[in-house]
Design a protein around this motif. Structure first.
Motif, mmCIF file in Angstrom:
data_model
loop_
_atom_site.group_PDB
_atom_site.id
_atom_site.type_symbol
_atom_site.label_atom_id
_atom_site.label_comp_id
_atom_site.label_asym_id
_atom_site.label_seq_id
_atom_site.Cartn_x
_atom_site.Cartn_y
_atom_site.Cartn_z
ATOM 1 N N TYR A 108 0.840 -1.196 0.000
ATOM 2 C CA TYR A 108 0.000 0.000 0.000
ATOM 3 C C TYR A 108 0.877 1.248 0.000
ATOM 4 N N HIS A 110 1.020 5.320 0.380
ATOM 5 C CA HIS A 110 0.241 6.440 0.921
ATOM 6 C C HIS A 110 0.331 7.663 0.010
ATOM 7 N N ARG A 113 1.918 14.115 1.638
ATOM 8 C CA ARG A 113 1.846 14.672 2.988
ATOM 9 C C ARG A 113 1.735 16.190 2.904
ATOM 10 N N ASP A 123 0.813 4.785 6.868
ATOM 11 C CA ASP A 123 -0.646 4.673 6.832
ATOM 12 C C ASP A 123 -1.034 3.214 6.627
ATOM 13 N N PRO A 125 -3.529 0.429 5.147
ATOM 14 C CA PRO A 125 -4.415 0.466 3.976
ATOM 15 C C PRO A 125 -5.875 0.535 4.399
ATOM 16 N N ALA A 140 3.251 -1.591 4.212
ATOM 17 C CA ALA A 140 3.210 -0.179 3.835
ATOM 18 C C ALA A 140 4.446 0.529 4.352
ATOM 19 N N SER A 142 6.550 4.344 4.999
ATOM 20 C CA SER A 142 6.387 5.786 5.182
ATOM 21 C C SER A 142 7.075 6.550 4.060
ATOM 22 N N GLY A 185 -2.633 2.267 -4.153
ATOM 23 C CA GLY A 185 -2.394 3.501 -3.419
ATOM 24 C C GLY A 185 -3.367 4.573 -3.855
ATOM 25 N N GLY A 189 -0.048 8.281 -3.852
ATOM 26 C CA GLY A 189 0.172 6.842 -3.795
ATOM 27 C C GLY A 189 -0.338 6.140 -5.040
#
Length: 260
Positions: A108, A110, A113, A123, A125, A140, A142, A185, A189
Motif C-alpha cells: 500500500y 500512501h 503529505r 498509513d 491500507p 506499507a 512511510s 495507493g 500513492g
C-alpha cells in the motif's frame, strides 16, 4: 567518370573522419575536460541533512477490532495476525500477515503529505480488514522522504516488498516467498502505484518488483497540466498575500512574493 568517382570517394572519406571526430568529442569542438554536473537532488540534500525523521514511537499498531454483531463474523482472528514494524533504509514500515495467509502480498502506497513535512509516518491500507479476511498479507512504507516524491515512494515500497521474507524470519515466522505481489495507493500513492509497474521503472529502478497487478486510485498520471495549474495557483495566491513564499517549504527556491 573515373575522376568523379575518385572525387566522391575522397569527399566521403573526409566527411566520415569529420563525423567520427564530432561523435568522439575530438576535433569537433568537444571538451574532454568539461566539468560533470555534480548537483545534488534537493530531496537527497534533505536526507543527507537529516531533515526527515521516522516517527518510530508511532510504528507499532494494534490488531483490528472484531466486527460487531451487525456484520458477518470474521473468518480470521485479528488478534492472532503477525504485526511487525520497524525502519528500513530510512523509511518506517508496517507489515501484517494473517494466520491463513494465501501467499499473496499487497503493498500500500500512501498519498502526499500536506502537514508536518519532516515527520515520516505509515498509513494502514483502508482495505485492511478485507485483505485480512481474504488471507492477504499487506505492507506499507512511510517512504524515506515527504513532499511529492514518487521516486522515493516506488523505491521504498519495492525495497520493503523485497525484504518481506527477511523481516518475517527476523520475527520468528519463516514464510515462503510471496506467490504474487500487488500494489495499490491513493492520490500520490496512486501515482506511485502506476509508476511502479511502468517499463521504465523496471529498467532503471534500484529495487524492482514484478507486480501481478496494480490498482492506482486518484493518481495524477495523465500529464503535467495539473501540476502546472497547482504551481500557477500557488504563486498567484502568494502574490496577493503578505506572507513570503520562502515560508512555504516546497516554495523555498522561489523569490519572496509580497503584495505590492
Amino acid at each position: 567518370m573515373f575522376e568523379f568517382k575518385k572525387t566522391a570517394l575522397i569527399g566521403l572519406a573526409i566527411s566520415s573522419l569529420t563525423l567520427s571526430g564530432c561523435l568522439s568529442g575530438g576535433g569537433g569542438g568537444g571538451n574532454d575536460d568539461a566539468e560533470q554536473d555534480t548537483r545534488v537532488r534537493v530531496q537527497q540534500q534533505r536526507m543527507n541533512e537529516g531533515f526527515f525523521v521516522v516517527q518510530e514511537d508511532e510504528l507499532p499498531f494494534d490488531a483490528l477490532e472484531s466486527p460487531t454483531a451487525s456484520f458477518a463474523p470474521s473468518v480470521v482472528s485479528y488478534e492472532d495476525t503477525s504485526r511487525w514494524s520497524g525502519v528500513l533504509n530510512g523509511a518506517g514500515y508496517r507489515i501484517e500477515v494473517p494466520t491463513n495467509w494465501n501467499g499473496m502480498l499487497v503493498m500500500y502506497a500512501h498519498g502526499f503529505r500536506t502537514s508536518a513535512p519532516k515527520e515520516l509516518r505509515v498509513d494502514n491500507p483502508p482495505m485492511r480488514r478485507y485483505l485480512l479476511d481474504n488471507g492477504y498479507a499487506w505492507a506499507a512504507s512511510s517512504y524515506s522522504t515527504n513532499f511529492y516524491d514518487v521516486r522515493a515512494g516506488v523505491e521504498d515500497t519495492n525495497a520493503l516488498a523485497l525484504a518481506f521474507n527477511d523481516i518475517a524470519a527476523e520475527n520468528d515466522r519463516v514464510l515462503d516467498a510471496p506467490d504474487k505481489y500487488y500494489i495499490t495507493g491513493v492520490s500520490m500513492g496512486g501515482h506511485v502505484t502506476a509508476a511502479a509497474v511502468e517499463k521504465e521503472t523496471k529498467e532503471t529502478a534500484n529495487h524492482v518488483v514484478n507486480y501481478a497487478g496494480a490498482a492506482p486510485m486518484c493518481g495524477v498520471v495523465g500529464d503535467t497540466e495539473l501540476f502546472n495549474f497547482f504551481a500557477g495557483y500557488t504563486i498567484s495566491l502568494l502574490a496577493f498575500t503578505t506572507d513570503s513564499a520562502a515560508n512555504v517549504p516546497f516554495q523555498s527556491p522561489l523569490p519572496t512574493l509580497k503584495q505590492s
